[in-house]
Design a protein around this motif. Structure first.
Motif, PDB file in Angstrom:
ATOM      1  N   ALA A  47       5.589   5.461  -2.126  1.00  0.00           N
ATOM      2  CA  ALA A  47       4.935   6.757  -2.272  1.00  0.00           C
ATOM      3  C   ALA A  47       3.762   6.714  -3.246  1.00  0.00           C
ATOM      4  CB  ALA A  47       5.946   7.799  -2.738  1.00  0.00           C
ATOM      5  N   GLN A  48       3.809   5.729  -4.164  1.00  0.00           N
ATOM      6  CA  GLN A  48       2.770   5.689  -5.190  1.00  0.00           C
ATOM      7  C   GLN A  48       2.706   4.299  -5.799  1.00  0.00           C
ATOM      8  OE1 GLN A  48       3.595   8.572  -8.236  1.00  0.00           O
ATOM      9  NE2 GLN A  48       1.526   8.509  -9.072  1.00  0.00           N
ATOM     10  N   LYS A  49       1.486   3.821  -6.038  1.00  0.00           N
ATOM     11  CA  LYS A  49       1.296   2.591  -6.813  1.00  0.00           C
ATOM     12  C   LYS A  49       1.047   3.009  -8.246  1.00  0.00           C
ATOM     13  CE  LYS A  49      -0.470  -1.139  -4.995  1.00  0.00           C
ATOM     14  NZ  LYS A  49      -1.329  -2.153  -4.351  1.00  0.00           N
ATOM     15  N   LYS A 108       9.941   4.477   1.632  1.00  0.00           N
ATOM     16  CA  LYS A 108       8.495   4.323   1.778  1.00  0.00           C
ATOM     17  C   LYS A 108       7.868   4.271   0.386  1.00  0.00           C
ATOM     18  CE  LYS A 108       6.619   6.836   4.921  1.00  0.00           C
ATOM     19  NZ  LYS A 108       6.007   7.905   5.740  1.00  0.00           N
ATOM     20  N   GLU A 110       0.839  -1.190   0.000  1.00  0.00           N
ATOM     21  CA  GLU A 110       0.000   0.000   0.000  1.00  0.00           C
ATOM     22  C   GLU A 110       0.878   1.245   0.000  1.00  0.00           C
ATOM     23  OE1 GLU A 110      -3.251  -0.138  -0.258  1.00  0.00           O
ATOM     24  OE2 GLU A 110      -3.290  -2.322  -0.111  1.00  0.00           O
ATOM     25  N   VAL A 111       0.316   2.352  -0.446  1.00  0.00           N
ATOM     26  CA  VAL A 111       1.006   3.632  -0.308  1.00  0.00           C
ATOM     27  C   VAL A 111       1.262   3.844   1.180  1.00  0.00           C
ATOM     28  CG1 VAL A 111       0.776   6.140  -0.549  1.00  0.00           C
ATOM     29  CG2 VAL A 111       0.067   4.632  -2.419  1.00  0.00           C
ATOM     30  N   GLY A 112       2.475   4.193   1.529  1.00  0.00           N
ATOM     31  CA  GLY A 112       2.856   4.373   2.930  1.00  0.00           C
ATOM     32  C   GLY A 112       3.602   3.193   3.518  1.00  0.00           C
ATOM     33  N   THR A 113       3.625   2.069   2.791  1.00  0.00           N
ATOM     34  CA  THR A 113       4.378   0.918   3.266  1.00  0.00           C
ATOM     35  C   THR A 113       5.835   1.321   3.457  1.00  0.00           C
ATOM     36  OG1 THR A 113       2.937  -0.678   2.135  1.00  0.00           O
ATOM     37  CG2 THR A 113       5.159  -1.429   2.714  1.00  0.00           C
ATOM     38  N   GLU A 114       6.374   1.080   4.647  1.00  0.00           N
ATOM     39  CA  GLU A 114       7.756   1.429   4.940  1.00  0.00           C
ATOM     40  C   GLU A 114       8.667   0.247   4.692  1.00  0.00           C
ATOM     41  OE1 GLU A 114       8.389   3.409   8.659  1.00  0.00           O
ATOM     42  OE2 GLU A 114       6.645   4.692   8.386  1.00  0.00           O
ATOM     43  N   ARG A 131      14.407   8.589  -5.688  1.00  0.00           N
ATOM     44  CA  ARG A 131      13.213   7.818  -6.029  1.00  0.00           C
ATOM     45  C   ARG A 131      13.563   6.631  -6.910  1.00  0.00           C
ATOM     46  NH1 ARG A 131      10.325  13.323  -7.702  1.00  0.00           N
ATOM     47  NH2 ARG A 131       9.719  13.981  -5.619  1.00  0.00           N
ATOM     48  N   SER A 155      16.206   5.193   4.732  1.00  0.00           N
ATOM     49  CA  SER A 155      14.864   4.653   4.923  1.00  0.00           C
ATOM     50  C   SER A 155      14.092   4.851   3.627  1.00  0.00           C
ATOM     51  CB  SER A 155      14.147   5.356   6.088  1.00  0.00           C
ATOM     52  OG  SER A 155      14.014   6.736   5.819  1.00  0.00           O
ATOM     53  N   ASP A 171      10.158   6.265  -2.391  1.00  0.00           N
ATOM     54  CA  ASP A 171      10.951   7.446  -2.058  1.00  0.00           C
ATOM     55  C   ASP A 171      11.905   7.082  -0.928  1.00  0.00           C
ATOM     56  OD1 ASP A 171       9.446   8.765  -3.937  1.00  0.00           O
ATOM     57  OD2 ASP A 171       8.371  10.029  -2.512  1.00  0.00           O
TER      58      ASP A 171
END
Length: 142
Positions: free
Chosen positions: A110-112, A108, A11-15, A136, A106, A121
């Motif tokens: 940012a976009q699918k 994350k 998902e967007v936000g997956t770290e 990116r 780190s 990112d």
């Protein structure tokens, strides 16, 4: 080899798992030999200071390569990275001591995107300062 991470499960936000990469003068000498980049700013403290740097600095491409390892380790396949770019914002200064420097990275999602790809990112810092900007990667997932 194919990516081990499933597009449907991200998902967007997956770290991504953060990593640290130590770098010392010996690392820079080995990288210079592997890359053919023997610019003295990467190994000669006197020269680096004469041209206005605070000390010897890591190769930009070395820093960039260490940062993308967060993505390739997460995806499970270096070939999953289909696009990667950064801006160099600050050099990684590598003092001549027993500790050297540490690059902290780190990432994350940012976009699918279409076609089973995601944009990741990255944030890369050293000594609390951001060393890569607009870092990116586009990654093709399983």
């Amino acid at each position: 080899m194919a990516a081990k991470v499933s597009y449907d499960e991200v998902e967007v936000g997956t770290e991504l798992p953060a990593q640290t990469f130590p770098v010392d003068r010996a690392t820079l000498v080995r990288y210079a030999g592997a890359s053919g980049d023997f610019n003295p700013i990467h190994w000669n403290e006197k020269f680096a200071k004469e041209v206005g740097l605070p000390d010897v600095i890591a190769h930009g491409m070395f820093t960039m390569a260490e940062a993308i390892r967060v993505v390739t380790d997460w995806a499970g396949d270096p070939a999953a990275v289909v696009e990667y770019g950064v801006r160099f914002t600050k050099p990684v200064v590598v003092p001549n001591d027993d500790q050297g420097a540490v690059i902290e990275v780190s990432g994350k999602v940012a976009q699918k995107l279409e076609g089973g790809t995601v944009r990741v990112d990255l944030v890369a810092t050293c000594g609390g300062q951001k060393v890569l900007g607009q870092s990116r990667a586009v990654v093709r997932l399983a």
